[in-house]
Motif scaffolding. Sequence first.
Motif, PDB file in Angstrom:
ATOM      1  N   ARG A  61     -68.065  23.990 -20.667  1.00  0.00           N
ATOM      2  CA  ARG A  61     -69.305  24.277 -19.926  1.00  0.00           C
ATOM      3  C   ARG A  61     -69.056  24.169 -18.425  1.00  0.00           C
ATOM      4  NH1 ARG A  61     -72.464  20.962 -17.633  1.00  0.00           N
ATOM      5  NH2 ARG A  61     -71.732  19.166 -18.857  1.00  0.00           N
ATOM      6  N   LEU A  62     -68.310  23.154 -18.000  1.00  0.00           N
ATOM      7  CA  LEU A  62     -68.004  23.003 -16.578  1.00  0.00           C
ATOM      8  C   LEU A  62     -67.208  24.200 -16.054  1.00  0.00           C
ATOM      9  CD1 LEU A  62     -67.073  19.203 -16.480  1.00  0.00           C
ATOM     10  CD2 LEU A  62     -69.067  20.271 -15.408  1.00  0.00           C
ATOM     11  N   LEU A  63     -66.288  24.714 -16.870  1.00  0.00           N
ATOM     12  CA  LEU A  63     -65.536  25.908 -16.473  1.00  0.00           C
ATOM     13  C   LEU A  63     -66.467  27.106 -16.323  1.00  0.00           C
ATOM     14  CD1 LEU A  63     -62.355  25.594 -18.732  1.00  0.00           C
ATOM     15  CD2 LEU A  63     -62.437  25.372 -16.247  1.00  0.00           C
ATOM     16  N   SER A  64     -67.380  27.260 -17.273  1.00  0.00           N
ATOM     17  CA  SER A  64     -68.286  28.416 -17.240  1.00  0.00           C
ATOM     18  C   SER A  64     -69.260  28.350 -16.066  1.00  0.00           C
ATOM     19  CB  SER A  64     -69.061  28.519 -18.559  1.00  0.00           C
ATOM     20  OG  SER A  64     -70.058  27.518 -18.652  1.00  0.00           O
ATOM     21  N   GLU A  65     -69.441  27.154 -15.497  1.00  0.00           N
ATOM     22  CA  GLU A  65     -70.341  26.993 -14.351  1.00  0.00           C
ATOM     23  C   GLU A  65     -69.609  27.134 -13.011  1.00  0.00           C
ATOM     24  OE1 GLU A  65     -73.424  23.816 -16.518  1.00  0.00           O
ATOM     25  OE2 GLU A  65     -71.914  23.117 -15.076  1.00  0.00           O
ATOM     26  N   SER A  66     -68.277  27.287 -13.075  1.00  0.00           N
ATOM     27  CA  SER A  66     -67.466  27.289 -11.846  1.00  0.00           C
ATOM     28  C   SER A  66     -66.984  28.695 -11.501  1.00  0.00           C
ATOM     29  CB  SER A  66     -66.260  26.355 -12.022  1.00  0.00           C
ATOM     30  OG  SER A  66     -66.702  25.036 -12.323  1.00  0.00           O
ATOM     31  N   PHE A  67     -66.765  28.929 -10.221  1.00  0.00           N
ATOM     32  CA  PHE A  67     -66.353  30.252  -9.751  1.00  0.00           C
ATOM     33  C   PHE A  67     -64.832  30.394  -9.679  1.00  0.00           C
ATOM     34  CE2 PHE A  67     -65.753  33.509  -6.374  1.00  0.00           C
ATOM     35  CZ  PHE A  67     -66.443  34.552  -6.987  1.00  0.00           C
ATOM     36  N   ILE A  68     -64.151  29.318  -9.292  1.00  0.00           N
ATOM     37  CA  ILE A  68     -62.694  29.357  -9.144  1.00  0.00           C
ATOM     38  C   ILE A  68     -62.076  28.170  -9.878  1.00  0.00           C
ATOM     39  CG2 ILE A  68     -60.750  29.236  -7.517  1.00  0.00           C
ATOM     40  CD1 ILE A  68     -62.616  30.397  -5.379  1.00  0.00           C
ATOM     41  N   TYR A  69     -61.025  28.455 -10.651  1.00  0.00           N
ATOM     42  CA  TYR A  69     -60.234  27.389 -11.260  1.00  0.00           C
ATOM     43  C   TYR A  69     -58.893  27.335 -10.540  1.00  0.00           C
ATOM     44  CZ  TYR A  69     -57.537  24.557 -14.472  1.00  0.00           C
ATOM     45  OH  TYR A  69     -56.755  23.556 -15.000  1.00  0.00           O
ATOM     46  N   VAL A  70     -58.523  26.126 -10.064  1.00  0.00           N
ATOM     47  CA  VAL A  70     -57.251  25.946  -9.361  1.00  0.00           C
ATOM     48  C   VAL A  70     -56.344  25.036 -10.178  1.00  0.00           C
ATOM     49  CG1 VAL A  70     -56.100  25.175  -7.256  1.00  0.00           C
ATOM     50  CG2 VAL A  70     -58.387  26.194  -7.122  1.00  0.00           C
ATOM     51  N   GLN A  71     -55.140  25.505 -10.454  1.00  0.00           N
ATOM     52  CA  GLN A  71     -54.109  24.686 -11.108  1.00  0.00           C
ATOM     53  C   GLN A  71     -52.939  24.614 -10.139  1.00  0.00           C
ATOM     54  OE1 GLN A  71     -54.354  23.795 -14.781  1.00  0.00           O
ATOM     55  NE2 GLN A  71     -52.900  22.256 -14.125  1.00  0.00           N
ATOM     56  N   ASN A  72     -52.816  23.498  -9.458  1.00  0.00           N
ATOM     57  CA  ASN A  72     -51.852  23.359  -8.356  1.00  0.00           C
ATOM     58  C   ASN A  72     -50.679  22.463  -8.749  1.00  0.00           C
ATOM     59  OD1 ASN A  72     -50.954  23.783  -5.666  1.00  0.00           O
ATOM     60  ND2 ASN A  72     -51.840  21.835  -5.028  1.00  0.00           N
ATOM     61  N   SER A  73     -50.180  22.642  -9.973  1.00  0.00           N
ATOM     62  CA  SER A  73     -49.172  21.739 -10.523  1.00  0.00           C
ATOM     63  C   SER A  73     -47.779  21.973  -9.960  1.00  0.00           C
ATOM     64  CB  SER A  73     -49.102  21.894 -12.046  1.00  0.00           C
ATOM     65  OG  SER A  73     -50.371  21.775 -12.634  1.00  0.00           O
ATOM     66  N   ASP A  74     -47.045  20.886  -9.794  1.00  0.00           N
ATOM     67  CA  ASP A  74     -45.627  20.986  -9.469  1.00  0.00           C
ATOM     68  C   ASP A  74     -44.846  21.475 -10.688  1.00  0.00           C
ATOM     69  OD1 ASP A  74     -45.509  20.080  -6.770  1.00  0.00           O
ATOM     70  OD2 ASP A  74     -45.892  18.046  -7.481  1.00  0.00           O
ATOM     71  N   PHE A  75     -45.334  21.122 -11.877  1.00  0.00           N
ATOM     72  CA  PHE A  75     -44.606  21.419 -13.113  1.00  0.00           C
ATOM     73  C   PHE A  75     -45.637  21.664 -14.206  1.00  0.00           C
ATOM     74  CE2 PHE A  75     -42.035  19.877 -16.839  1.00  0.00           C
ATOM     75  CZ  PHE A  75     -41.030  20.840 -16.760  1.00  0.00           C
ATOM     76  N   GLU A  76     -45.631  22.852 -14.784  1.00  0.00           N
ATOM     77  CA  GLU A  76     -46.616  23.212 -15.809  1.00  0.00           C
ATOM     78  C   GLU A  76     -45.908  24.085 -16.843  1.00  0.00           C
ATOM     79  OE1 GLU A  76     -50.009  22.280 -17.339  1.00  0.00           O
ATOM     80  OE2 GLU A  76     -49.891  21.963 -15.163  1.00  0.00           O
ATOM     81  N   THR A  77     -45.513  23.471 -17.962  1.00  0.00           N
ATOM     82  CA  THR A  77     -44.680  24.187 -18.928  1.00  0.00           C
ATOM     83  C   THR A  77     -45.409  25.348 -19.596  1.00  0.00           C
ATOM     84  OG1 THR A  77     -45.282  22.661 -20.724  1.00  0.00           O
ATOM     85  CG2 THR A  77     -43.338  22.112 -19.381  1.00  0.00           C
ATOM     86  N   PHE A  78     -46.722  25.227 -19.764  1.00  0.00           N
ATOM     87  CA  PHE A  78     -47.520  26.319 -20.324  1.00  0.00           C
ATOM     88  C   PHE A  78     -48.794  26.501 -19.517  1.00  0.00           C
ATOM     89  CE2 PHE A  78     -50.710  27.990 -23.355  1.00  0.00           C
ATOM     90  CZ  PHE A  78     -50.136  29.235 -23.574  1.00  0.00           C
ATOM     91  N   GLY A  79     -49.821  25.708 -19.784  1.00  0.00           N
ATOM     92  CA  GLY A  79     -51.064  25.769 -19.014  1.00  0.00           C
ATOM     93  C   GLY A  79     -52.256  26.210 -19.848  1.00  0.00           C
ATOM     94  N   LEU A  80     -52.577  25.430 -20.887  1.00  0.00           N
ATOM     95  CA  LEU A  80     -53.707  25.770 -21.754  1.00  0.00           C
ATOM     96  C   LEU A  80     -55.012  25.850 -20.972  1.00  0.00           C
ATOM     97  CD1 LEU A  80     -55.044  26.265 -24.485  1.00  0.00           C
ATOM     98  CD2 LEU A  80     -55.074  23.765 -24.842  1.00  0.00           C
ATOM     99  N   ALA A  81     -55.223  24.933 -20.026  1.00  0.00           N
ATOM    100  CA  ALA A  81     -56.473  24.931 -19.252  1.00  0.00           C
ATOM    101  C   ALA A  81     -56.640  26.221 -18.461  1.00  0.00           C
ATOM    102  CB  ALA A  81     -56.513  23.724 -18.319  1.00  0.00           C
TER     103      ALA A  81
END
Length: 319
Positions: free
Chosen positions: A213-233
């Motif tokens: 629900r929080l994702l659906s209410e947001s305009f931009i999703y930021v994933q600023n990881s140094d290391f992200e093997t996949f990224g389900l979110a």
Amino acid sequence: RKGLGDNVNIHYSDARSPIGRIVELFSKTIRSDAVCFCSASRLNVVGILLARMLKKPVFYIMHGYSTFEAQFKVDELGEKSVQRKRRRDRYILRNVDRVFCVSKKFMKFMRMSEPEYRHKFDYCYNGIAFDEITKIIQENKGKRSPNRVISFGGGMRQKNNLAVCKAINMLNSERGYDLTYVVVGQPFPDKDEICSFDFVTYYDKVPYRDGIRLLSESFIYVQNSDFETFGLAIVEALLSGCNLLISANAGVTDLMSTIQSTDLIFNTRDINEIALKIERLITEPNVERLQKGFDRRSIEYSFTANTLLEKISEYMGGN
């Protein structure tokens, strides 16, 4: 498991108690032609040893790389703990026959990081039940806020949400924006500083449906990881209708044929780069373009499960 249906030739770990799992490990390993482990738990390390003693082919699904990730939290873990993680990684890589990384990008990273075991690395993407996620999204839609940015990962330093905070603060104070920032995740070391910004709302933990629900209410999703093997979110955010700004090292970017350099963060510490690209997304959304170029089939749960089984069978047939 769900992707392989009722295949009677595959045994799974079903026990819940520690003793039950130990008994199950021995009984099912003895009856199996090959064994596949999907975590670096202490029990699975014992299982790898057992399988080697019984001369069974051993496979490992690699979701993360403790040796590399520990460098971001040496202060928290201590040097001895970091060395233990390194020894465990080396033990696993030395004693398994094949390692299936959860993305092609992660596989390439591991081949460079562990050249001694380069020949062992293959990949098989994480499987996703799109039908279930889509249903949850439809049931938990919120009203989208055009000035809300969201990130998962909490105060974990390798997620670099503090840098995103500073970028948003720059946009608000110097460019006249009124952006808010929702951060979801465990209270790791950066939490206090993240929460010092008045535009931040922080959730240590939310139920899965509330996260959607929080994702659906947001305009931009930021994933600023140094290391992200996949990224389900990242996948969940895209399916929820968020515009994406993600680090270039995220494994899921392999599946995005329409992704552009402006959608990617190349320096996770560069506040100016992050601010500039958030500002661009406000005027030039990318969600529709990214959705059109997203390769769902390669991570659909039945496809990935059968791909893994085929790769294991191919290896066993050739040995």
